[in-house]
Design a protein around this motif. Sequence first.
Motif, PDB file in Angstrom:
ATOM      1  N   PHE A  47       0.898  -1.312   0.088  1.00  0.00           N
ATOM      2  CA  PHE A  47       0.052   0.030   0.072  1.00  0.00           C
ATOM      3  C   PHE A  47       0.930   1.165   0.235  1.00  0.00           C
ATOM      4  N   ARG A  48       1.941   1.166   0.655  1.00  0.00           N
ATOM      5  CA  ARG A  48       2.868   2.592   0.961  1.00  0.00           C
ATOM      6  C   ARG A  48       3.663   2.636  -0.507  1.00  0.00           C
ATOM      7  N   LYS A  49       3.966   1.499  -1.011  1.00  0.00           N
ATOM      8  CA  LYS A  49       4.676   1.659  -2.237  1.00  0.00           C
ATOM      9  C   LYS A  49       3.781   2.407  -3.413  1.00  0.00           C
ATOM     10  N   ILE A  50       2.552   1.898  -3.198  1.00  0.00           N
ATOM     11  CA  ILE A  50       1.711   2.514  -4.224  1.00  0.00           C
ATOM     12  C   ILE A  50       1.356   4.209  -4.011  1.00  0.00           C
ATOM     13  N   LEU A  51       1.059   4.229  -2.857  1.00  0.00           N
ATOM     14  CA  LEU A  51       1.059   5.727  -2.425  1.00  0.00           C
ATOM     15  C   LEU A  51       2.232   6.538  -2.681  1.00  0.00           C
ATOM     16  N   ASP A  52       3.492   6.041  -2.399  1.00  0.00           N
ATOM     17  CA  ASP A  52       4.578   6.812  -2.665  1.00  0.00           C
ATOM     18  C   ASP A  52       4.808   6.810  -4.229  1.00  0.00           C
TER      19      ASP A  52
END
Length: 130
Positions: A47-52
Amino acid sequence: MEFFMKDNGMRTEFDYGELSISGNEEYGFRPFQLMVASIAGCSASVFRKILDKQRTDYEDLQIRTEVERNPDEANRIESISLYYTIKGNHLDPAKMQRNLELSRKNCSMIRSVEGSINVEEHLEIIELSR
């Protein structure tokens, strides 16, 4: 990975430290805790990779978990609920939900337990600027 017997459990070594595993949490992480941590950690990481990648402006991401176990089936994990809280600026709820769904599709830990453990994600957005 290699695991070695120790009093009251097992241990393994990693570059960043030793992991102790035991059915008694006085001596190490319990196996079900590691399973839940693997699922939550993997999901959050994707999820964090997608947001970043989307350059989403967020300040914090937290997950609270609830686990349902079946005492009649060797305390088998039946379901895990992941309660996400994301704090940020100008967060689009529909886009955040789509991103969470995309992270589920790309989380190897969730995909590994599909059909065996019910994993549900819930999302709360806290908007910091209005």
